[in-house]
Design a protein around this motif. Sequence first.
Motif, PDB file in Angstrom:
ATOM      1  N   SER A 156       0.833  -1.206   0.000  1.00 47.02           N
ATOM      2  CA  SER A 156       0.000   0.000   0.000  1.00 47.02           C
ATOM      3  C   SER A 156       0.870   1.260   0.000  1.00 47.02           C
ATOM      4  CB  SER A 156      -0.920  -0.018   1.221  1.00 47.02           C
ATOM      5  OG  SER A 156      -1.730   1.126   1.247  1.00 47.02           O
ATOM      6  N   ALA A 157       1.953   1.242   0.791  1.00 48.82           N
ATOM      7  CA  ALA A 157       2.850   2.402   0.859  1.00 48.82           C
ATOM      8  C   ALA A 157       3.516   2.654  -0.490  1.00 48.82           C
ATOM      9  CB  ALA A 157       3.904   2.180   1.939  1.00 48.82           C
ATOM     10  N   ILE A 158       3.906   1.583  -1.172  1.00 49.70           N
ATOM     11  CA  ILE A 158       4.544   1.746  -2.493  1.00 49.70           C
ATOM     12  C   ILE A 158       3.546   2.310  -3.501  1.00 49.70           C
ATOM     13  CG2 ILE A 158       5.520   0.465  -4.435  1.00 49.70           C
ATOM     14  CD1 ILE A 158       6.777  -1.437  -2.347  1.00 49.70           C
ATOM     15  N   LEU A 199      -3.522   4.755  -5.863  1.00 49.54           N
ATOM     16  CA  LEU A 199      -2.820   5.366  -6.992  1.00 49.54           C
ATOM     17  C   LEU A 199      -3.398   6.745  -7.313  1.00 49.54           C
ATOM     18  CD1 LEU A 199      -2.515   2.230  -9.316  1.00 49.54           C
ATOM     19  CD2 LEU A 199      -0.641   3.415  -8.151  1.00 49.54           C
ATOM     20  N   PHE A 200      -4.728   6.836  -7.322  1.00 49.15           N
ATOM     21  CA  PHE A 200      -5.387   8.104  -7.650  1.00 49.15           C
ATOM     22  C   PHE A 200      -4.976   9.199  -6.669  1.00 49.15           C
ATOM     23  CE2 PHE A 200      -8.909  11.079  -7.113  1.00 49.15           C
ATOM     24  CZ  PHE A 200      -9.151  11.469  -8.415  1.00 49.15           C
ATOM     25  N   ASN A 201      -5.019   8.882  -5.373  1.00 52.19           N
ATOM     26  CA  ASN A 201      -4.658   9.890  -4.372  1.00 52.19           C
ATOM     27  C   ASN A 201      -3.174  10.213  -4.409  1.00 52.19           C
ATOM     28  OD1 ASN A 201      -7.061  10.704  -2.670  1.00 52.19           O
ATOM     29  ND2 ASN A 201      -7.264   8.493  -2.579  1.00 52.19           N
ATOM     30  N   GLY A 202      -2.345   9.186  -4.611  1.00 50.46           N
ATOM     31  CA  GLY A 202      -0.909   9.442  -4.702  1.00 50.46           C
ATOM     32  C   GLY A 202      -0.576  10.367  -5.861  1.00 50.46           C
ATOM     33  N   ILE A 203      -1.193  10.130  -7.014  1.00 47.83           N
ATOM     34  CA  ILE A 203      -0.938  10.963  -8.194  1.00 47.83           C
ATOM     35  C   ILE A 203      -1.426  12.394  -7.981  1.00 47.83           C
ATOM     36  CG2 ILE A 203      -1.637  11.305 -10.601  1.00 47.83           C
ATOM     37  CD1 ILE A 203      -1.639   8.211 -10.852  1.00 47.83           C
ATOM     38  N   ASN A 204      -2.637  12.539  -7.469  1.00 48.08           N
ATOM     39  CA  ASN A 204      -3.211  13.882  -7.332  1.00 48.08           C
ATOM     40  C   ASN A 204      -2.560  14.690  -6.208  1.00 48.08           C
ATOM     41  OD1 ASN A 204      -5.750  14.429  -9.185  1.00 48.08           O
ATOM     42  ND2 ASN A 204      -5.736  12.241  -8.677  1.00 48.08           N
ATOM     43  N   ILE A 205      -2.248  14.032  -5.106  1.00 48.32           N
ATOM     44  CA  ILE A 205      -1.562  14.751  -4.025  1.00 48.32           C
ATOM     45  C   ILE A 205      -0.157  15.139  -4.490  1.00 48.32           C
ATOM     46  CG2 ILE A 205      -0.597  14.531  -1.703  1.00 48.32           C
ATOM     47  CD1 ILE A 205      -2.985  12.732  -1.017  1.00 48.32           C
ATOM     48  N   GLY A 206       0.510  14.238  -5.205  1.00 50.29           N
ATOM     49  CA  GLY A 206       1.836  14.557  -5.726  1.00 50.29           C
ATOM     50  C   GLY A 206       1.790  15.710  -6.705  1.00 50.29           C
ATOM     51  N   THR A 262      -5.743  -2.439   4.596  1.00 48.66           N
ATOM     52  CA  THR A 262      -6.905  -3.209   5.067  1.00 48.66           C
ATOM     53  C   THR A 262      -7.830  -3.555   3.896  1.00 48.66           C
ATOM     54  OG1 THR A 262      -8.057  -1.142   5.590  1.00 48.66           O
ATOM     55  CG2 THR A 262      -6.871  -2.223   7.379  1.00 48.66           C
ATOM     56  N   GLY A 263      -7.997  -2.600   2.977  1.00 47.27           N
ATOM     57  CA  GLY A 263      -8.839  -2.876   1.819  1.00 47.27           C
ATOM     58  C   GLY A 263      -8.273  -3.983   0.955  1.00 47.27           C
ATOM     59  N   MET A 264      -6.964  -3.964   0.744  1.00 46.65           N
ATOM     60  CA  MET A 264      -6.354  -5.020  -0.068  1.00 46.65           C
ATOM     61  C   MET A 264      -6.457  -6.377   0.618  1.00 46.65           C
ATOM     62  SD  MET A 264      -3.050  -3.443  -2.033  1.00 46.65           S
ATOM     63  CE  MET A 264      -2.223  -2.781  -0.598  1.00 46.65           C
ATOM     64  N   LYS A 265      -6.318  -6.391   1.933  1.00 45.60           N
ATOM     65  CA  LYS A 265      -6.419  -7.677   2.644  1.00 45.60           C
ATOM     66  C   LYS A 265      -7.819  -8.275   2.483  1.00 45.60           C
ATOM     67  CE  LYS A 265      -5.516 -10.329   6.690  1.00 45.60           C
ATOM     68  NZ  LYS A 265      -4.390 -10.734   7.512  1.00 45.60           N
ATOM     69  N   HIS A 319       0.443  17.428  10.265  1.00 44.70           N
ATOM     70  CA  HIS A 319      -0.624  16.420  10.233  1.00 44.70           C
ATOM     71  C   HIS A 319      -0.358  15.312   9.221  1.00 44.70           C
ATOM     72  CE1 HIS A 319      -1.860  19.463   7.194  1.00 44.70           C
ATOM     73  NE2 HIS A 319      -2.284  18.423   6.514  1.00 44.70           N
ATOM     74  N   GLY A 320       0.630  15.527   8.329  1.00 39.33           N
ATOM     75  CA  GLY A 320       0.901  14.529   7.289  1.00 39.33           C
ATOM     76  C   GLY A 320       1.299  13.179   7.845  1.00 39.33           C
ATOM     77  N   SER A 321       2.022  13.170   8.958  1.00 40.33           N
ATOM     78  CA  SER A 321       2.468  11.889   9.512  1.00 40.33           C
ATOM     79  C   SER A 321       1.284  11.001   9.868  1.00 40.33           C
ATOM     80  CB  SER A 321       3.335  12.135  10.750  1.00 40.33           C
ATOM     81  OG  SER A 321       2.648  12.940  11.683  1.00 40.33           O
ATOM     82  N   PHE A 322       0.233  11.592  10.427  1.00 38.62           N
ATOM     83  CA  PHE A 322      -0.946  10.812  10.804  1.00 38.62           C
ATOM     84  C   PHE A 322      -1.845  10.567   9.586  1.00 38.62           C
ATOM     85  CE2 PHE A 322       0.412  12.698  14.802  1.00 38.62           C
ATOM     86  CZ  PHE A 322       0.278  11.644  15.678  1.00 38.62           C
ATOM     87  N   GLU A 323      -2.069  11.598   8.789  1.00 35.99           N
ATOM     88  CA  GLU A 323      -3.031  11.484   7.695  1.00 35.99           C
ATOM     89  C   GLU A 323      -2.534  10.552   6.585  1.00 35.99           C
ATOM     90  OE1 GLU A 323      -4.250  15.252   6.202  1.00 35.99           O
ATOM     91  OE2 GLU A 323      -5.362  14.405   4.527  1.00 35.99           O
ATOM     92  N   LEU A 324      -1.312  10.765   6.128  1.00 37.54           N
ATOM     93  CA  LEU A 324      -0.808   9.944   5.027  1.00 37.54           C
ATOM     94  C   LEU A 324      -0.598   8.495   5.464  1.00 37.54           C
ATOM     95  CD1 LEU A 324       1.701  12.424   3.348  1.00 37.54           C
ATOM     96  CD2 LEU A 324      -0.735  12.093   2.916  1.00 37.54           C
ATOM     97  N   THR A 325      -0.115   8.309   6.692  1.00 39.02           N
ATOM     98  CA  THR A 325       0.041   6.941   7.205  1.00 39.02           C
ATOM     99  C   THR A 325      -1.310   6.249   7.314  1.00 39.02           C
ATOM    100  OG1 THR A 325       1.984   7.650   8.476  1.00 39.02           O
ATOM    101  CG2 THR A 325       0.984   5.553   9.090  1.00 39.02           C
ATOM    102  N   ALA A 326      -2.330   6.980   7.752  1.00 39.30           N
ATOM    103  CA  ALA A 326      -3.670   6.389   7.861  1.00 39.30           C
ATOM    104  C   ALA A 326      -4.209   5.985   6.494  1.00 39.30           C
ATOM    105  CB  ALA A 326      -4.616   7.384   8.525  1.00 39.30           C
ATOM    106  N   ILE A 327      -3.934   6.792   5.459  1.00 41.31           N
ATOM    107  CA  ILE A 327      -4.383   6.427   4.106  1.00 41.31           C
ATOM    108  C   ILE A 327      -3.715   5.121   3.665  1.00 41.31           C
ATOM    109  CG2 ILE A 327      -4.263   7.112   1.680  1.00 41.31           C
ATOM    110  CD1 ILE A 327      -4.619  10.006   2.602  1.00 41.31           C
ATOM    111  N   VAL A 328      -2.428   5.004   3.948  1.00 40.13           N
ATOM    112  CA  VAL A 328      -1.715   3.764   3.601  1.00 40.13           C
ATOM    113  C   VAL A 328      -2.321   2.563   4.336  1.00 40.13           C
ATOM    114  CG1 VAL A 328       0.488   2.554   3.875  1.00 40.13           C
ATOM    115  CG2 VAL A 328       0.451   4.887   2.988  1.00 40.13           C
ATOM    116  N   LEU A 329      -2.618   2.735   5.618  1.00 36.39           N
ATOM    117  CA  LEU A 329      -3.184   1.625   6.393  1.00 36.39           C
ATOM    118  C   LEU A 329      -4.592   1.282   5.912  1.00 36.39           C
ATOM    119  CD1 LEU A 329      -1.955   2.554   9.989  1.00 36.39           C
ATOM    120  CD2 LEU A 329      -0.914   1.012   8.310  1.00 36.39           C
TER     121      LEU A 329
END
Length: 314
Positions: A101-103, A187-194, A230-233, A216-226
Amino acid sequence: MKQNEFIRRYERLWTAFELSLEAGGADADLPASYRTICHHLSLAKLRNYSPALQQRLNHIALRGHDRLYAGRNDSATDLSKVFVRDFPRCVRDNRYYVLASAILFFGPLIWIVLTILKDPSFAYSIIDTATAEQYTQMYSETHQENDRTAADDVIMFGYYIWNNVSIALRTFASGLVLGIGAIYILLFNGINIGAAAGLIASSGYGDTFWSFVIGHGSFELTAIVLAGATGMKLGFAMLLPGQRRRGEALRQAAVDISPMLYGFVLMLVIAAAIEAFWSPSALIPNNVKYGVGTALWVLVIGYLLFAGRGEPRA
């Protein structure tokens, strides 16, 4: 009322209460019986009944108190264990999903930021002109000079909670589509935020932008990855159920990742609070925001890597 009459009238209640406690205290009438016995203890003291009777009633009342309040303490303890032990342990147990998810999220985000910093025109292949202008205005000095009241902060706090949690839960739920939905949203969020970050930084507002998001990025971006993990699992539990039926595999996966679900929702609430009350403050120097933001990243990563190690599993 004479003491003997008092005992004869209520002995059955006291005995039933004691038997209920010895059986585990699951009786629905336990709280009401406890209050009645406390009242009897008060009457015994007021009427100067024998010390033996007062001592007996006091003992029964104390046992009832311990049983009732022990239940409440267990609930609070269980909740604290979710965040102190189970959540970070669940992240580590599902590290391959978290890593994937992080990648998927940070990979395109970082690549697009670096690409736009070299070639700012690339941003317009992702963001339309009107949206790009809106982004740059948000972080322009003119916009930053506008006053923001405490009431505005509270309103934005509620908005950030709603917005962040809804994005994360969509990412989580979309994993039910064999994991494809979660991958797409990451992917969509990674592309648009980038693209937004690269555009703002290349427009000369990098210091304003990075000092705003680092807290707030440490909590928000990490939460998106998590949330993506969970969705992939869930999706892969349906896609590859093994020897189990798909419904059973899905239920087991949902149980396994429930601590991570609670955890990333809490992280998003924390992120919303920082984003509403800390990040936009013009009273805090940017150097302080960078220092605190860096410390929060270290704290979040260290917590997920090391919290709960060495403690017995439930």
